[in-house]
Design a protein around this motif. Structure first.
Motif, short mmCIF file in Angstrom:
data_model
loop_
_atom_site.label_atom_id
_atom_site.label_comp_id
_atom_site.label_asym_id
_atom_site.label_seq_id
_atom_site.Cartn_x
_atom_site.Cartn_y
_atom_site.Cartn_z
N HIS A 279 -6.37 -4.05 3.48
CA HIS A 279 -6.17 -4.54 1.80
C HIS A 279 -6.69 -3.80 0.76
O HIS A 279 -6.11 -3.19 -0.09
CB HIS A 279 -6.17 -5.85 1.60
CG HIS A 279 -5.49 -6.27 0.29
ND1 HIS A 279 -4.29 -6.74 -0.07
CD2 HIS A 279 -6.48 -6.61 -0.83
CE1 HIS A 279 -4.22 -6.92 -1.18
NE2 HIS A 279 -5.31 -6.97 -2.02
N LEU A 280 -8.03 -3.70 1.05
CA LEU A 280 -8.98 -2.84 0.08
C LEU A 280 -8.53 -1.39 0.20
O LEU A 280 -8.66 -0.69 -0.83
CB LEU A 280 -10.41 -2.86 0.41
CG LEU A 280 -10.88 -4.61 0.56
CD1 LEU A 280 -12.23 -4.70 0.87
CD2 LEU A 280 -10.78 -5.02 -1.00
N ASP A 281 -8.24 -0.77 1.42
CA ASP A 281 -7.75 0.58 1.45
C ASP A 281 -6.40 0.79 0.60
O ASP A 281 -6.26 1.77 -0.04
CB ASP A 281 -7.65 1.01 2.92
CG ASP A 281 -8.88 1.04 3.57
OD1 ASP A 281 -9.89 1.39 2.77
OD2 ASP A 281 -9.07 1.06 5.09
N ASN A 282 -5.22 0.09 1.08
CA ASN A 282 -4.11 0.21 0.53
C ASN A 282 -4.12 0.16 -0.95
O ASN A 282 -3.04 0.92 -1.58
CB ASN A 282 -3.12 -0.77 1.30
CG ASN A 282 -3.12 -0.74 2.63
OD1 ASN A 282 -3.24 0.26 3.07
ND2 ASN A 282 -2.76 -1.68 3.26
N HIS A 283 -4.82 -0.84 -1.49
CA HIS A 283 -4.83 -1.11 -3.12
C HIS A 283 -6.20 -0.23 -3.70
O HIS A 283 -6.41 -0.53 -5.10
CB HIS A 283 -4.81 -2.53 -3.34
CG HIS A 283 -3.90 -3.15 -2.98
ND1 HIS A 283 -2.65 -3.55 -3.62
CD2 HIS A 283 -3.55 -3.82 -1.67
CE1 HIS A 283 -1.78 -4.07 -2.88
NE2 HIS A 283 -2.28 -4.42 -1.85
N SER A 284 -6.69 0.48 -2.99
CA SER A 284 -7.80 1.51 -3.53
C SER A 284 -8.82 0.58 -4.53
O SER A 284 -9.42 0.70 -5.65
CB SER A 284 -7.30 2.64 -4.76
OG SER A 284 -6.30 3.38 -4.02
N LEU A 285 -9.28 -0.63 -3.90
CA LEU A 285 -10.38 -1.36 -4.43
C LEU A 285 -11.66 -1.07 -3.84
O LEU A 285 -12.64 -1.79 -4.43
CB LEU A 285 -9.91 -2.77 -3.78
CG LEU A 285 -8.45 -3.16 -4.38
CD1 LEU A 285 -8.31 -4.63 -3.80
CD2 LEU A 285 -8.30 -3.38 -5.82
#
Length: 868
Positions: A279-285
């Motif tokens: 999730h952090l990868d996909n949303h550039s977080l």
């Protein structure tokens, strides 16, 4: 004798038969218009819908408890009615039906409840499939009530896949009205919480920890956690704030997420954390760092402490997987690692200690390569990502801080292993060429050396040990000190900082951090015999102008030198003195170097000093004064003044530590003369931003110098070794000390081969034993001085030869030695490779010659007495 059957009229018997038939064929009868013919449970269900549902609900509940075998039929009939009411948009009846189901579910716990639950879940599913938000919320609330019920009998065929998908979809609701959208999302979160509670502890249910479920549940929770952060960032009105305080979506999401992680067992941690990383990868977080750090703080505080290292390992693996991603992404992962390690404390590293540090050091090396080459592929190609040097440097600093954070969680013995491990990773040109970066060249090697030494500074910070021999073994100290002989001033300074951290066991380093402040205690000090009060102009500390008061102002913690400390100084003391002396000779040394050298001298005096060490340190300080006076070294004016100031500051300190009045008087008198005549020889005029220095320092008046004869005389009266004090300190030079022309450590180590080969035991064994007589002893005593001079001259010639001889001559000399070495190796190989005599005898070759056959040890036949 049985009684005769009563005479029942035919019409009544037909009605009873029809009612029985319709009772078993629910929904397929034709008596909807005839209430007297309906089964009792249907009549009770129908009665809850009109005017007084509560009173009739009690009757229905009582009937269900009295006849539990009817419970499944009640549920089926309620489900039928609810489906009809939903289709006809009679939502009031829908609410009554769901309330009836909830009460029956809460009241009845029998073996047949499983069939009733199937009808219940069918109705909940019908509500969740509706496009009406109110029905979705109603169905979710009923499911949550059901999830809190502990069933007595297990269910083998129940599935919750639909509910996981539907509740996850509700968590991402995009309804137009923000209030209704919030309610739908909160209902979805509660539903997911109910699914987890219902399935996590039931081994017969579908495994909720499977990736197919976790990939829906975890991102849904993180989405609401992130959306809540954006909402809370705005400033709400007081009324809105009071409404949020009642039930905040963020708080509900965080509570659900913590409950999910708290139920995770050892084998489920990976499946729970992997969706977070994705999730952090996909949303550039990762780049923002704040949300990623918050997520992993929740994770680390929620999971069981013994599982912390599993999260750390997943983060490290994810860091490796993103090794070619942008520096901001990698820096975000490293920052998360830093926070997670601090939370997990001693359990953060886990069993693979060195693997953790190996991963971080590998990322450090890759970052240096990327910064210098400007490409993630090792060469500058068109189309590759643009690498920003300042972002890579920020990443490097983050990695170094993380290494220190991990090291702080380790016990002393493991930290020592990590120190040795990092020291072994530092590239040494010419010695470990494989460690040198292929694409970055010498500058890359230097940067890696600096970064790894900075990592060592972090690892050794706060390092406490009672035994210096174990804290600084030869395998660590010798390569560390060898880096203090390089030309690079930054590397030398890092080595000094590492030594300070390792030697300081009582937090005395900050008290020596300002060399001016220590010396001002005497420079502002009018006379050592005065009893008036003085204020230090730098630290604003009021102290008495007396010897004891000066030391008490510093508040030094001094313990008696232990036996292990004495052994350490006996073994490594001369080595430390030599590197301090040689460090002062470096022309590239600056103010910070001399201040750090003063701290090192002070720590040696406080932490490891016995009487012999004190004498050696005083001799070293006087030797530094002679070094500053010497014109052979061609030191700049600043360096010479700095060495004078360093010697003055240290002698002022050591004289107060020895508490010998005559010694203190001599030191203070010289300092007072310097203050009047040569202030540029004192720290307050040298170690400032704009030092006040003379244009040249050709001749120094004897009145401003510390006299070795005077110091020997006054200390001899207090029991110190006068013979040793009277002997000037001369550093033990080795062939590696070619400081003025040395470019790398590889050159210094290559010269050690000559020294070691000359002192090898093989040559000593070849020397025939000499007969010892009276004349031999007499000649040895007489010629000892001459032999020492010859040995010193021979060493000087060897050093001079390697410094000044042409390259061809040195190459020829080394080539001859290499040829001799190769011949010796060939002899050894002939002896070792020759096959041993075989118990199986010999074999004859094709040319009539006998040839020994080597038999493996496991095939040899040994006598019985030789076999155990």
């Amino acid at each position: 004798m049985p009684l005769p059957a009563p005479d029942v009229p035919a019409s009544q018997r037909l009605a009873l038969d029809c009612r029985t038939l319709l009772d078993h064929r629910v929904g397929k009868g034709v008596c909807g218009c005839c209430g007297a013919l309906r089964p009792r449970y249907k009549r009770l269900v129908d009665n809850i819908f009109p005017e007084d549902p509560e009173a009739n609900m009690e009757k229905l509940t009582f009937y269900a408890l009295s006849a539990p075998e009817k419970l499944d039929r009640i549920g089926a009939y309620l489900s039928e009615r609810l489906s009809r009411d939903v289709a006809r948009h009679r939502y009031g009846y829908v609410c009554i039906a769901m309330e009836a189901l909830d009460q029956l579910l809460m009241a009845c716990h029998c073996q047949s409840i499983n069939l009733f639950v199937e009808s219940f879940l069918k109705m909940v599913r019908k509500l969740l499939e509706s496009d009406k938000p109110s029905l979705q919320i109603l169905g979710t609330n009923s499911f949550v009530k059901f999830a809190n019920i502990e069933e007595d009998t297990p269910s083998y065929h129940r599935s919750y896949d639909f509910f996981v998908s539907r509740f996850s979809e509700m968590c991402h609701s995009s309804y137009e009205d923000p209030d209704i959208r919030t309610k739908i999302r909160m209902a979805g979160i509660k539903g997911l919480q109910g699914v987890v509670r219902k399935t996590v502890n039931d081994e017969l249910q579908a495994n909720i920890w499977d990736p197919q479920h976790m990939d829906k549940i975890v991102p849904s929770l993180l989405f609401n956690l992130q959306s809540g952060e954006r909402t809370e960032s705005r400033s709400p009105s007081p009324l809105q704030a009071s409404e949020k305080e009642k039930e905040s979506p963020v708080d509900l999401t965080e509570r659900c997420f913590r409950e999910l992680l708290g139920r995770a067992a050892y084998g489920n941690i990976k499946n729970a954390v992997t969706p977070v990383l994705m999730h952090l990868d996909n949303h550039s977080l990762w780049e923002g760092k704040t949300f990623a750090v918050r997520c992993f703080k929740i994770i680390m505080y929620s999971i069981q402490s013994q599982h912390s290292h599993l999260v750390i390992q997943q983060l490290l693996g994810h860091l490796d997987a993103n090794s070619k991603n942008s520096a901001t992404v990698r820096a975000g992962i490293v920052e998360v690692l830093l926070e997670a390690a601090a939370i997990a404390a001693s359990g953060s590293v886990g069993p693979t200690v060195l693997e953790v540090f190996n991963t971080l050091l590998r990322q450090l090396r890759l970052s240096v390569d990327y910064e210098l080459t400007g490409s993630y592929e090792g060469s500058t190609n068109i189309g590759t990502k643009i690498i920003k040097a300042h972002e890579e440097r920020q990443l490097q600093e983050a990695v170094i801080r993380t290494i220190g954070s991990f090291a702080n969680t380790l016990p002393t013995y493991q930290r020592s292993e990590v120190m040795l491990f990092i020291m072994g990773k530092i590239p040494v040109p010419g010695v470990h060429p494989a460690l040198t970066s292929t694409g970055s060249g010498p500058e890359g090697t230097r940067m890696i050396q600096v970064m790894l030494l900075k990592s060592l500074v972090q690892v050794t910070a706060g390092f406490q040990t009672t035994n210096m021999l174990t804290a600084l073994p030869s395998s660590f100290l010798e390569p560390l000190l060898s880096f203090s002989l390089t030309e690079d001033p930054e590397i030398r300074l890092l080595v000094l900082q590492i030594l300070l951290s390792l030697i300081d066991r009582h937090d005395n380093t900050p008290k020596f951090s300002n060399i001016r402040c220590v010396c001002v205690h005497v420079c502002v000090y009018i006379l050592w015999r005065c009893t008036s009060m003085t204020v230090c102009v730098n630290c604003r500390i009021v102290f008495l102008c007396s010897i004891i008061s000066d030391i008490s102002v510093l508040k030094l913690k001094v313990d008696k030198c232990s036996r292990q400390d004495n052994l350490f100084m006996k073994k490594h003391g001369q080595q430390l003195y030599r590197h301090i002396y040689l460090g002062c000779k470096e022309q590239s040394s600056g103010r910070q170097h001399y201040e750090t050298l003063f701290s090192l001298l002070g720590l040696l005096s406080v932490e490891l000093a016995n009487e012999e060490v004190v004498v050696d340190l005083i001799r070293l300080a006087l030797a530094l004064q002679d070094l500053a006076l010497s014109t052979d070294e061609a030191l700049p004016v600043f360096n010479r003044c700095a060495v004078h100031a360093l010697a003055a500051a240290y002698l002022n300190l050591i004289c107060q530590l020895t508490t010998v009045p005559a010694f203190c008087q001599h030191i203070h008198e010289v300092i007072e003369v310097r203050q009047k005549e040569s202030p540029y020889l004192l720290p307050e005029d040298v170690f400032i931003d704009n030092p006040r220095l003379p244009s040249s320092l050709e001749k120094v008046d004897g009145g401003v110098l510390f006299l070795q004869s005077k110091i020997t005389e006054v200390l001899g009266g207090s029991g110190y070794n006068t013979e040793r004090l009277a002997t000037p300190y001369v550093p033990q030079y080795t062939d590696e000390d070619r400081l003025s022309k040395r470019k790398s450590i590889g050159e210094t180590i290559s010269l050690q081969v000559e020294v070691e080969s000359r002192n090898s035991p093989e040559k000593e064994e070849r020397t025939p034993a000499e007969e010892i007589t009276f004349e031999t002893l007499k000649n040895a005593i007489v010629d000892s001085v001459g032999m020492e001079e010859q040995e010193r001259e021979r060493r000087r010639l060897v050093v001079e030869k390697f410094q000044k001889a042409p390259f061809e001559e040195i190459a020829a000399h080394c080539g001859a030695r290499a040829t001799l070495l190769q011949s010796k190796l060939n002899q050894i190989f002939e002896i070792t490779i020759r096959p041993p005599p075989s118990p199986s005898g010999t074999i004859s070759s094709g040319y009539g010659q006998t040839q020994s056959r080597s038999v493996p040890i496991y095939e040899m036949k040994f006598p019985d007495l030789c076999v155990y």
